[in-house]
Design a protein around this motif. Structure first.
Motif, PDB file in Angstrom:
ATOM      1  N   UNK A 109       0.832  -1.206   0.000  1.00  0.00           N
ATOM      2  CA  UNK A 109       0.000   0.000   0.000  1.00  0.00           C
ATOM      3  C   UNK A 109       0.868   1.257   0.000  1.00  0.00           C
ATOM      4  N   UNK A 110       1.908   1.242   0.795  1.00  0.00           N
ATOM      5  CA  UNK A 110       2.805   2.400   0.859  1.00  0.00           C
ATOM      6  C   UNK A 110       3.495   2.623  -0.480  1.00  0.00           C
ATOM      7  N   UNK A 111       3.948   1.524  -1.082  1.00  0.00           N
ATOM      8  CA  UNK A 111       4.620   1.631  -2.386  1.00  0.00           C
ATOM      9  C   UNK A 111       3.675   2.181  -3.449  1.00  0.00           C
ATOM     10  N   UNK A 112       2.432   1.669  -3.429  1.00  0.00           N
ATOM     11  CA  UNK A 112       1.448   2.123  -4.418  1.00  0.00           C
ATOM     12  C   UNK A 112       1.086   3.587  -4.197  1.00  0.00           C
ATOM     13  N   UNK A 113       0.907   3.991  -2.930  1.00  0.00           N
ATOM     14  CA  UNK A 113       0.508   5.374  -2.642  1.00  0.00           C
ATOM     15  C   UNK A 113       1.545   6.376  -3.106  1.00  0.00           C
ATOM     16  N   UNK A 114       2.793   5.957  -3.115  1.00  0.00           N
ATOM     17  CA  UNK A 114       3.846   6.850  -3.604  1.00  0.00           C
ATOM     18  C   UNK A 114       3.750   7.079  -5.113  1.00  0.00           C
ATOM     19  N   UNK A 115       3.026   6.187  -5.793  1.00  0.00           N
ATOM     20  CA  UNK A 115       2.854   6.308  -7.243  1.00  0.00           C
ATOM     21  C   UNK A 115       1.400   6.640  -7.610  1.00  0.00           C
ATOM     22  N   UNK A 116       0.651   7.228  -6.654  1.00  0.00           N
ATOM     23  CA  UNK A 116      -0.783   7.463  -6.865  1.00  0.00           C
ATOM     24  C   UNK A 116      -1.057   8.367  -8.057  1.00  0.00           C
ATOM     25  N   UNK A 117      -0.225   9.389  -8.236  1.00  0.00           N
ATOM     26  CA  UNK A 117      -0.456  10.313  -9.353  1.00  0.00           C
ATOM     27  C   UNK A 117      -0.307   9.585 -10.694  1.00  0.00           C
TER      28      UNK A 117
END
Length: 442
Positions: A109-117
């Motif tokens: 989740x943390x990894x994905x949130x860093x690429x949310x844009x």
């Protein structure tokens, strides 16, 4: 939460949870092969946990890595470090699996949130691609045409079709129809004809074609020249609102009010059988007033489609600038009717309501009785003659209201003495009744 193959430790824990007996059996087989003891067994009890059991006849083959735990009459029990580690894993596998899965999930989740844009941009691009490709596929499969777009307010459609109804016909032919609306002599189309003949379908297909053209889609027609509209307003269908105590007619009037307040001359308005929820004369009066308001340039002057069963409204063509009559072609043979689904110029002569009731399965006795009643009513019916708007307004100006001074004063006194903030519903009804009675005496 975590798919198999993503994390080796989770996979191992899941394997232990789901196949603990199989893991023990594999260890037992492995130890038999390594030690050469054919009757070696792996067992479990609550005191020692997991252990390896070897009979006395094979005691000499026990390796030095085995740790003696218990001596019985005919056998010895041992443990190994591997077995102790496995025991810890098996007994704590479920709790460890849940904790580890959540830990891995949080990391993902943390990894994905860093690429949310990036993900949002990709999602938006895929959504747009999905819409465009779907519209393109639909256009190819259903023989749609690329519409021309204009800013002159003209809607000119040749052989237009309803995209949804056409798709539900399962190969049966859809009868196409032409449409011409503009801001000049063809602002308002009054459409008459029986129920089930296709009036609503025709009006809705025009609204859908305009909407599809304006979002950049091909449209179901042979040719289409579509003027830009700022909104599509519709009053179609019948419904009531039980929660707020609003009748079908009240809901309809609320929607008509919203349309008349918000529409502009650049809007497209679809009105289906306005005024049907009240008495004939009231409904016809409202329908005509709405028709005049939407069509007249000095009030609204918007492009409008107006379906109605009030055939008297066909007299509006010639009285009001921009109104044109259309009807659904019907073929009648005796008591049987066939809907041709074709829009033609001119108003309809009949509603064919009784024939439609027969088609719907109403019992023959009821249909026959309805015909008798209809003939009686037609003999005694009042002819309704529509006058031009200016003639109606002149008549209204000639009306004078004479109130006697005493009656007028009594009504005013009642109104002055009434405190609307403290009235109960019963008192309000009584006050209204008294005012009506006084008014009738004038």
């Amino acid at each position: 939460m975590i798919k198999h193959g993503f994390n080796n430790e989770i996979d191992e824990l899941k394997s232990i949870i789901n196949d603990g007996a199989g893991v023990i059996a594999s260890i037992e087989k492995q130890q038999r092969e390594e030690t050469g003891i054919p009757k070696l067994k792996v067992g479990y009890n609550k005191v020692f946990g997991y252990y390896i059991e070897v009979t006395n006849s094979y005691r000499d083959l026990v390796p030095e890595t085995y740790i003696r735990k218990q001596t019985l009459t005919n056998c010895e029990r041992y443990i190994t470090q591997q077995l102790k580690d496995l025991e810890g894993k098996i007994l704590g596998a479920k709790d460890r699996s849940i904790a580890l899965e959540y830990e891995v999930f949080c990391n993902v989740r943390e990894t994905v949130s860093q690429q949310s844009e990036r993900i949002q941009k990709t999602g938006k691009a895929l959504a747009m691609l999905d819409v465009i490709s779907s519209l393109a596929e639909t256009a190819v499969n259903n023989n749609y045409v690329c519409p021309q777009i204009n800013s002159d307010g003209i809607i000119d459609i040749k052989d237009g079709r309803h995209p949804v109804v056409e798709a539900l016909l399962n190969g049966a032919p859809f009868v196409p129809n032409d449409t011409l609306l503009d801001l000049g002599e063809n602002r308002c189309a009054v459409i008459t004809g029986p129920n089930m003949a296709g009036k609503s379908t025709y009006m809705r297909q025009i609204a859908l074609i305009v909407l599809m053209a304006q979002i950049g889609s091909f449209v179901p027609a042979k040719y289409a020249n579509i003027g830009i509209v700022d909104a599509v307003f519709t009053r179609v269908g019948a419904s009531d609102d039980l929660a707020t105590g609003q009748s079908t007619f009240m809901v309809e009037m609320n929607e008509v009010a919203a349309i008349l307040k918000n529409a502009t001359k650049n809007s497209l308005i679809i009105l289906d059988e306005i005024g049907r929820g009240t008495s004939t004369f009231d409904g016809m009066s409202i329908a005509r007033a709405v028709l005049e308001y939407t069509c007249k340039k000095k009030t609204l002057g918007a492009k409008s489609l107006f379906a109605t069963h009030y055939h008297e409204l066909t007299a509006m063509e010639g009285m009001t600038d921009g109104v044109k009559n259309y009807s659904i072609a019907v073929k009648k043979r005796g008591d049987d009717i066939t809907f041709l689904r074709r829009i033609v110029r001119g108003g309809a002569d009949e509603s064919f309501g009784i024939e439609v009731a027969k088609l719907a399965g109403v019992p023959d006795a009821v249909v026959k009785r309805a015909k008798v009643i209809l003939k009686e009513l037609e003999k005694n019916k009042i002819e309704i003659e529509f006058k031009a708007e200016n003639a109606v307004e002149e008549e209204e100006e000639d009306i004078q209201y004479n109130f006697s001074a005493n009656g007028k004063n009594e009504i005013l006194e009642i109104l002055r003495a009434t405190d609307v903030n403290t009235l109960t519903p019963i008192e309000a009804m009584q006050t209204l009744y008294d005012l009506k009675k006084k008014a009738e005496e004038l």
